[in-house]
Design a protein around this motif. Structure first.
Motif, PDB file in Angstrom:
ATOM      1  N   PHE A  77       4.648  -7.338  12.283  1.00  0.00           N
ATOM      2  CA  PHE A  77       4.333  -6.370  13.334  1.00  0.00           C
ATOM      3  C   PHE A  77       4.229  -4.980  12.724  1.00  0.00           C
ATOM      4  O   PHE A  77       5.072  -4.573  11.934  1.00  0.00           O
ATOM      5  CB  PHE A  77       5.418  -6.383  14.411  1.00  0.00           C
ATOM      6  N   VAL A  78       3.175  -4.259  13.090  1.00  0.00           N
ATOM      7  CA  VAL A  78       2.987  -2.891  12.607  1.00  0.00           C
ATOM      8  C   VAL A  78       2.791  -1.974  13.802  1.00  0.00           C
ATOM      9  O   VAL A  78       2.268  -2.387  14.841  1.00  0.00           O
ATOM     10  CB  VAL A  78       1.776  -2.782  11.651  1.00  0.00           C
ATOM     11  N   LYS A  79       3.233  -0.739  13.648  1.00  0.00           N
ATOM     12  CA  LYS A  79       3.052   0.264  14.680  1.00  0.00           C
ATOM     13  C   LYS A  79       1.787   1.070  14.419  1.00  0.00           C
ATOM     14  O   LYS A  79       1.285   1.116  13.295  1.00  0.00           O
ATOM     15  CB  LYS A  79       4.267   1.193  14.734  1.00  0.00           C
ATOM     16  N   LYS A  80       1.286   1.681  15.463  1.00  0.00           N
ATOM     17  CA  LYS A  80       0.099   2.524  15.320  1.00  0.00           C
ATOM     18  C   LYS A  80       0.363   3.611  14.287  1.00  0.00           C
ATOM     19  O   LYS A  80       1.375   4.314  14.350  1.00  0.00           O
ATOM     20  CB  LYS A  80      -0.252   3.146  16.663  1.00  0.00           C
ATOM     21  N   GLY A  81      -0.537   3.735  13.315  1.00  0.00           N
ATOM     22  CA  GLY A  81      -0.396   4.744  12.262  1.00  0.00           C
ATOM     23  C   GLY A  81       0.290   4.240  11.013  1.00  0.00           C
ATOM     24  O   GLY A  81       0.322   4.963  10.002  1.00  0.00           O
ATOM     25  N   ASP A  82       0.845   3.017  11.033  1.00  0.00           N
ATOM     26  CA  ASP A  82       1.485   2.481   9.828  1.00  0.00           C
ATOM     27  C   ASP A  82       0.440   2.209   8.748  1.00  0.00           C
ATOM     28  O   ASP A  82      -0.689   1.786   9.037  1.00  0.00           O
ATOM     29  CB  ASP A  82       2.232   1.186  10.144  1.00  0.00           C
ATOM     30  N   LEU A  83       0.826   2.449   7.481  1.00  0.00           N
ATOM     31  CA  LEU A  83      -0.057   2.198   6.348  1.00  0.00           C
ATOM     32  C   LEU A  83      -0.069   0.698   6.045  1.00  0.00           C
ATOM     33  O   LEU A  83       0.970   0.092   5.796  1.00  0.00           O
ATOM     34  CB  LEU A  83       0.408   2.979   5.123  1.00  0.00           C
ATOM     35  N   ILE A  84      -1.269   0.113   6.064  1.00  0.00           N
ATOM     36  CA  ILE A  84      -1.400  -1.329   5.829  1.00  0.00           C
ATOM     37  C   ILE A  84      -1.750  -1.607   4.374  1.00  0.00           C
ATOM     38  O   ILE A  84      -1.189  -2.514   3.750  1.00  0.00           O
ATOM     39  CB  ILE A  84      -2.464  -1.919   6.774  1.00  0.00           C
ATOM     40  N   ALA A  85      -2.671  -0.854   3.805  1.00  0.00           N
ATOM     41  CA  ALA A  85      -3.074  -1.066   2.407  1.00  0.00           C
ATOM     42  C   ALA A  85      -3.804   0.176   1.916  1.00  0.00           C
ATOM     43  O   ALA A  85      -4.185   1.049   2.709  1.00  0.00           O
ATOM     44  CB  ALA A  85      -3.963  -2.302   2.284  1.00  0.00           C
ATOM     45  N   GLU A  86      -3.994   0.249   0.594  1.00  0.00           N
ATOM     46  CA  GLU A  86      -4.764   1.364   0.044  1.00  0.00           C
ATOM     47  C   GLU A  86      -5.532   0.916  -1.187  1.00  0.00           C
ATOM     48  O   GLU A  86      -5.162  -0.031  -1.883  1.00  0.00           O
ATOM     49  CB  GLU A  86      -3.862   2.544  -0.284  1.00  0.00           C
ATOM     50  N   ILE A  87      -6.629   1.636  -1.424  1.00  0.00           N
ATOM     51  CA  ILE A  87      -7.499   1.409  -2.575  1.00  0.00           C
ATOM     52  C   ILE A  87      -7.120   2.416  -3.668  1.00  0.00           C
ATOM     53  O   ILE A  87      -6.642   3.519  -3.386  1.00  0.00           O
ATOM     54  CB  ILE A  87      -8.976   1.580  -2.155  1.00  0.00           C
ATOM     55  N   ASP A  88      -7.339   2.047  -4.920  1.00  0.00           N
ATOM     56  CA  ASP A  88      -7.079   2.963  -6.051  1.00  0.00           C
ATOM     57  C   ASP A  88      -7.849   4.270  -5.822  1.00  0.00           C
ATOM     58  O   ASP A  88      -9.085   4.278  -5.785  1.00  0.00           O
ATOM     59  CB  ASP A  88      -7.532   2.299  -7.344  1.00  0.00           C
ATOM     60  N   PRO A  89      -7.156   5.402  -5.678  1.00  0.00           N
ATOM     61  CA  PRO A  89      -7.824   6.648  -5.291  1.00  0.00           C
ATOM     62  C   PRO A  89      -8.288   7.506  -6.461  1.00  0.00           C
ATOM     63  O   PRO A  89      -8.797   8.614  -6.232  1.00  0.00           O
ATOM     64  CB  PRO A  89      -6.725   7.370  -4.512  1.00  0.00           C
ATOM     65  N   ARG A  90      -8.126   7.064  -7.706  1.00  0.00           N
ATOM     66  CA  ARG A  90      -8.368   7.964  -8.837  1.00  0.00           C
ATOM     67  C   ARG A  90      -9.791   8.494  -8.866  1.00  0.00           C
ATOM     68  O   ARG A  90     -10.016   9.705  -9.057  1.00  0.00           O
ATOM     69  CB  ARG A  90      -8.035   7.250 -10.149  1.00  0.00           C
ATOM     70  N   LEU A 153      -5.668   2.569   4.480  1.00  0.00           N
ATOM     71  CA  LEU A 153      -6.009   1.865   5.721  1.00  0.00           C
ATOM     72  C   LEU A 153      -4.787   1.873   6.641  1.00  0.00           C
ATOM     73  O   LEU A 153      -3.732   1.335   6.285  1.00  0.00           O
ATOM     74  CB  LEU A 153      -6.437   0.425   5.413  1.00  0.00           C
ATOM     75  N   PHE A 154      -4.944   2.501   7.818  1.00  0.00           N
ATOM     76  CA  PHE A 154      -3.844   2.627   8.777  1.00  0.00           C
ATOM     77  C   PHE A 154      -4.105   1.738   9.997  1.00  0.00           C
ATOM     78  O   PHE A 154      -5.255   1.430  10.330  1.00  0.00           O
ATOM     79  CB  PHE A 154      -3.685   4.081   9.222  1.00  0.00           C
ATOM     80  N   ALA A 155      -3.024   1.335  10.665  1.00  0.00           N
ATOM     81  CA  ALA A 155      -3.132   0.520  11.882  1.00  0.00           C
ATOM     82  C   ALA A 155      -3.643   1.392  13.026  1.00  0.00           C
ATOM     83  O   ALA A 155      -3.028   2.403  13.356  1.00  0.00           O
ATOM     84  CB  ALA A 155      -1.781  -0.079  12.240  1.00  0.00           C
ATOM     85  N   PRO A 156      -4.754   1.013  13.671  1.00  0.00           N
ATOM     86  CA  PRO A 156      -5.288   1.825  14.782  1.00  0.00           C
ATOM     87  C   PRO A 156      -4.488   1.662  16.075  1.00  0.00           C
ATOM     88  O   PRO A 156      -4.615   2.474  16.984  1.00  0.00           O
ATOM     89  CB  PRO A 156      -6.718   1.292  14.950  1.00  0.00           C
ATOM     90  N   PHE A 157      -3.688   0.601  16.164  1.00  0.00           N
ATOM     91  CA  PHE A 157      -2.828   0.388  17.325  1.00  0.00           C
ATOM     92  C   PHE A 157      -1.677  -0.519  16.898  1.00  0.00           C
ATOM     93  O   PHE A 157      -1.706  -1.125  15.821  1.00  0.00           O
ATOM     94  CB  PHE A 157      -3.600  -0.238  18.493  1.00  0.00           C
ATOM     95  N   SER A 158      -0.658  -0.600  17.719  1.00  0.00           N
ATOM     96  CA  SER A 158       0.485  -1.458  17.419  1.00  0.00           C
ATOM     97  C   SER A 158       0.126  -2.916  17.701  1.00  0.00           C
ATOM     98  O   SER A 158      -0.479  -3.230  18.727  1.00  0.00           O
ATOM     99  CB  SER A 158       1.694  -1.053  18.274  1.00  0.00           C
TER     100      SER A 158
END
Length: 353
Positions: A77-90, A153-158
């Motif tokens: 379960f994730v809340k709205k705005g929680d960080l789900i994943a990310e790509i290498d930002p370099r 990538l953030f959760a758009p809703f809970s």
């Protein structure tokens, strides 16, 4: 003399045989009957439905790159705005740094040009070019900063993470579905109803559903919408909401029995077992059993819809005090004499004895 007497007796015997009528034995069939039931002011129809999640979103990055980290798991379960994943930002950080340096340089140059323009040392066209150049590099900086932010990538809703389609280190392109997120704040139930019932949608009074997990308990539903066009099977789809807190054992994907309650438009209606109906010349009939004479008579009726308990509603043709034949209807004839089948006892399962 004796020969003539014998011949006479033979002729008389033959004549007597030819005048004797052969009586056919009347066939008395055994039938099963049922009493006509009086219709209710509120009718109901049952349909099969399926529970759906309130909302489902396919989450995707707006930029491409290798997956650096995954912070959620399937089923979590994730809340709205929680960080789900990310790509290498370099690479995107480098673009931001370059764009910011260009912006600072152009901004400084625009400031110098602006002072010269105020002293009327340069033409207006040169000033306009400097201002436009600053706006352009400012937009490029904004674009680079947006791409850097889009590496996360953030959760758009809970809700609950249903699927994750990539692993850490895998390359993902922009727009590809990384994960699926579902919301269970409300359950949606979809049910298909025939046109005969859809045209009476203004008579709907209540909606309930049942499931093996809920037992005999009828859970209330709320009608939210319906399609105004039938599908290829002439069925219309109804969408109903169910509060998940009413039964926490229910989950999306489960089948439920949906009951629709609606007003009875007929002044008086009756119901009989559907097995009592038979058809002839495009019309619908039943056999009415006369208990005084033990004969059956055909009567035309107008059926409407199934009542959900093996009966069918009849709007015209019955008065309510009749008994109709429910077994052997296709072999009977008008005014045929019948005998009722005895009801099977506890030790005579199936009425075989």
């Amino acid at each position: 003399m004796k020969f003539r007497l014998v011949l006479f007796l033979l002729v008389a015997a033959f004549a007597g045989c030819t005048n004797t009528k052969i009586e056919k034995k009347e066939i008395i069939r055994k039938v099963k009957v049922a009493a006509v039931e009086t219709g209710e002011p509120i009718l109901k129809s049952e349909f099969s439905g399926i529970i759906r999640e309130d909302r489902e979103n396919n989450l995707a990055f707006r930029v491409a790159g290798p997956v650096k980290a995954i912070y959620a798991k399937e089923g979590s379960f994730v809340k709205k705005g929680d960080l789900i994943a990310e790509i290498d930002p370099r690479d995107y950080q480098v673009q931001v740094d370059v764009a910011r340096a260009q912006y600072e340089q152009v901004k400084s140059e625009t400031g110098r040009v602006s002072e010269m323009y105020n002293r009327k040392s340069i033409a207006g066209i040169d000033y306009d070019k400097a201002v436009s150049g600053e706006k352009m590099v400012a937009a490029q900086l904004q674009h680079a900063e947006n791409q850097l932010r889009d590496t996360k990538l953030f959760a758009p809703f809970s809700g609950y993470v249903q699927h994750i389609n990539f692993e850490k280190g895998e390359m993902i392109n922009a727009g590809m579905t990384f994960a699926t997120l579902i919301s269970l704040n409300t359950y949606k139930i979809e049910v298909d109803i025939p046109a005969l019932l859809f045209v009476r949608r203004n008579d709907f009074t209540a909606f309930t559903c049942q499931n093996n997990e809920s037992g005999d308990e009828e859970l209330p539903l709320i009608l939210t919408s319906f399609t105004m066009k039938a599908d290829n099977n002439q069925l219309y789809k109804l969408y109903l909401n169910l509060d998940p807190q009413l039964n926490k054992k229910l989950a999306p994907g489960m089948n439920v029995k949906v009951v629709i309650y609606y007003k009875n438009q007929a002044e008086q209606s009756f119901s009989i077992p559907v097995e009592a109906l038979f058809y002839k010349d495009g019309n619908t009939y039943v056999w009415i059993f006369n208990p005084e004479s033990s004969v059956v008579n055909k009567r035309r009726v107008e059926p409407e819809a199934l009542t959900g308990n093996g009966n069918i509603r009849i709007t015209t043709g019955l008065t309510g005090n009749e008994k109709v034949v429910v077994a052997g209807v296709n072999v009977l004839k008008e005014n045929q004499k019948v005998v009722l089948l005895e009801t099977a006892g506890k030790t005579n399962i199936g009425g075989l004895l």
